[in-house]
Design an enzyme around this catalytic site. Structure first.
Site, mmCIF file in Angstrom:
data_model
loop_
_atom_site.group_PDB
_atom_site.id
_atom_site.type_symbol
_atom_site.label_atom_id
_atom_site.label_comp_id
_atom_site.label_asym_id
_atom_site.label_seq_id
_atom_site.Cartn_x
_atom_site.Cartn_y
_atom_site.Cartn_z
ATOM 1 N N THR A 61 41.132 47.411 36.086
ATOM 2 C CA THR A 61 40.645 47.113 37.432
ATOM 3 C C THR A 61 41.247 48.072 38.460
ATOM 4 O O THR A 61 40.576 48.430 39.435
ATOM 5 C CB THR A 61 40.944 45.653 37.800
ATOM 6 O OG1 THR A 61 42.310 45.351 37.510
ATOM 7 C CG2 THR A 61 40.061 44.709 36.995
ATOM 8 N N THR A 62 42.496 48.504 38.266
ATOM 9 C CA THR A 62 43.081 49.518 39.141
ATOM 10 C C THR A 62 42.298 50.821 39.038
ATOM 11 O O THR A 62 42.205 51.575 40.015
ATOM 12 C CB THR A 62 44.549 49.774 38.761
ATOM 13 O OG1 THR A 62 45.282 48.559 38.935
ATOM 14 C CG2 THR A 62 45.172 50.856 39.632
ATOM 15 N N TYR A 125 33.917 35.000 38.781
ATOM 16 C CA TYR A 125 32.784 34.492 39.548
ATOM 17 C C TYR A 125 32.064 33.344 38.829
ATOM 18 O O TYR A 125 31.862 32.294 39.418
ATOM 19 C CB TYR A 125 31.777 35.593 39.899
ATOM 20 C CG TYR A 125 30.671 35.068 40.809
ATOM 21 C CD1 TYR A 125 30.922 34.859 42.161
ATOM 22 C CD2 TYR A 125 29.428 34.728 40.310
ATOM 23 C CE1 TYR A 125 29.939 34.342 42.990
ATOM 24 C CE2 TYR A 125 28.440 34.211 41.131
ATOM 25 C CZ TYR A 125 28.703 34.013 42.469
ATOM 26 O OH TYR A 125 27.743 33.491 43.290
ATOM 27 N N TYR A 151 43.993 39.566 29.790
ATOM 28 C CA TYR A 151 44.446 39.810 31.161
ATOM 29 C C TYR A 151 44.145 38.559 31.974
ATOM 30 O O TYR A 151 42.993 38.248 32.258
ATOM 31 C CB TYR A 151 43.745 41.035 31.737
ATOM 32 C CG TYR A 151 44.143 41.433 33.138
ATOM 33 C CD1 TYR A 151 45.279 40.923 33.765
ATOM 34 C CD2 TYR A 151 43.372 42.353 33.851
ATOM 35 C CE1 TYR A 151 45.634 41.299 35.038
ATOM 36 C CE2 TYR A 151 43.715 42.751 35.137
ATOM 37 C CZ TYR A 151 44.844 42.215 35.732
ATOM 38 O OH TYR A 151 45.197 42.596 37.012
ATOM 39 N N ARG A 156 42.470 36.950 41.299
ATOM 40 C CA ARG A 156 41.304 37.828 41.438
ATOM 41 C C ARG A 156 40.046 37.222 40.822
ATOM 42 O O ARG A 156 38.942 37.550 41.234
ATOM 43 C CB ARG A 156 41.577 39.178 40.756
ATOM 44 C CG ARG A 156 42.769 39.941 41.298
ATOM 45 C CD ARG A 156 42.463 40.598 42.640
ATOM 46 N NE ARG A 156 43.606 41.351 43.109
ATOM 47 C CZ ARG A 156 43.870 42.599 42.739
ATOM 48 N NH1 ARG A 156 43.082 43.221 41.890
ATOM 49 N NH2 ARG A 156 44.935 43.218 43.225
ATOM 50 N N LYS A 179 48.578 40.360 29.399
ATOM 51 C CA LYS A 179 49.028 40.799 30.719
ATOM 52 C C LYS A 179 48.923 39.588 31.628
ATOM 53 O O LYS A 179 47.827 39.133 31.960
ATOM 54 C CB LYS A 179 48.158 41.947 31.233
ATOM 55 C CG LYS A 179 48.517 42.410 32.642
ATOM 56 C CD LYS A 179 47.579 43.511 33.118
ATOM 57 C CE LYS A 179 47.915 43.918 34.561
ATOM 58 N NZ LYS A 179 47.000 44.970 35.062
ATOM 59 N N ILE A 228 52.294 46.084 32.663
ATOM 60 C CA ILE A 228 51.146 46.957 32.905
ATOM 61 C C ILE A 228 50.987 46.983 34.412
ATOM 62 O O ILE A 228 50.718 45.954 35.035
ATOM 63 C CB ILE A 228 49.876 46.446 32.214
ATOM 64 C CG1 ILE A 228 50.053 46.471 30.689
ATOM 65 C CG2 ILE A 228 48.668 47.301 32.611
ATOM 66 C CD1 ILE A 228 48.870 45.906 29.910
#
Length: 323
Positions: A61-62, A125, A151, A156, A179, A228
């Protein structure tokens, strides 16, 4: 693919893994179809490997995974694997809120690169229930055979992997790590949940790392194996993370916490707009919409000045991105 390295076991998921920022060229003022800036990416990768990072995570995502095209997603993984050329292992970002899309992405990655561990974010979502989250990851395992790092980032995704679900998934031989991006620094549910998962999986081949850059020392106190890290794309930040992990490994938790305190100056700026928007400013790169540059946000001109002053004082390896 010759020269490629990834990980195949949870025990290998330890240390410091920068989540690579994906730099873009400034070749589309609309910020819809910018090209990937591979020249800048080479500099970022070389600096991080020179610091001694444990491995790299491209197109998480980064790395703008929600906004790069599918072609760009695969191109950046291909570039990273080729350019790294086995110097460090690579874990590819391959998450989606659609199980079908994630299966397709992982299969494309494996077809192109052979065995490759992948980092997969929870559904977002559509807010799946625990049964759906478990089925999602079990389907990725069954359909692809890839080594998968979960993750868990509810802030988020509005989607939280509960301890029972994580413990169930950890028993899958293809699911090798986690993560964990929750508040385990402070007493409460998320710290208790994280401690329970660490203890319940300690006899499995399942690595657990922090997904919160401000909580690496706390994660290692609980028995985790590293981080991470988004801010770790900045080489000077990764240098501090590496010192923190080494201090814990040597039994010096007090020194590790001192390094965590030093890291907070980086974390404060990288996450000053909640998403790591400021990384675009650190690397003088545009972002795909709907993310915008720091300068375009409220109070952004002052923040931009603060970031540039910080680079001069604390992150001189980034000066080359600001001619």
């Amino acid at each position: 693919m010759s020269g490629s390295r990834s990980i195949s076991a949870g025990a290998e998921l330890r240390g410091v893994w920068p989540a690579l920022f994906t730099p873009l060229k400034n070749d589309d003022p609309k910020r819809l179809r910018n090209s990937l800036d591979f020249d800048k990416a080479r500099l970022i990768i070389d600096d991080l490997i020179a610091e001694g990072v444990s491995g790299l995570v491209p197109v998480g995502t980064t790395g703008q995974s929600p906004t790069v095209s599918t072609e760009q997603h695969l191109d950046f993984i291909r570039f990273t694997v080729d350019y790294v050329n086995g110097r460090v292992p690579v874990i590819a970002g391959a998450g989606s809120n659609s199980t079908r899309e994630s299966v397709d992405m992982i299969q494309s990655i494996l077809k192109s690169f052979g065995d490759m561990a992948v980092l997969c974010v929870t559904g977002y979502y559509n807010n799946p229930p625990q049964e759906g989250l478990a089925a999602h990851y079990e389907t990725l395992s069954r359909e692809t055979g890839a080594k998968i790092v979960l993750y868990n980032v509810p802030a988020r995704t509005a989607s939280y992997l509960e301890p029972d679900t994580l413990i169930r998934l950890a028993s899958d031989r293809n699911i090798i790590g986690l993560k964990q991006a929750v508040d385990f620094r402070n007493p409460g549910k998320h710290r208790d949940d994280t401690a329970r998962v660490v203890q319940s999986t300690k006899n499995l081949d399942f690595g657990i790392v922090s997904g919160e850059d401000d909580g690496v020392a706390a994660m290692m106190e609980l028995g985790g194996a590293g981080v991470i890290t988004a801010s770790g794309s900045i080489p000077e930040a990764s240098r501090l993370f590496l010192k923190l992990v080494a201090a814990f490994a040597s039994g010096n938790s007090a020194q590790a916490k001192t390094f965590q305190d030093e890291i907070m100056a980086f974390v404060k700026l990288v996450f000053s707009r909640k998403n790591p928007i400021p990384l675009g400013t650190f690397f003088n790169s545009p972002l795909f919409l709907p993310l915008v540059s720091v300068r375009e946000t409220k109070g952004g001109e002052e923040l931009e000045k603060e970031i540039l002053a910080f680079i001069r004082a604390k992150a001189p390896l980034l000066a080359k991105y600001h001619p």
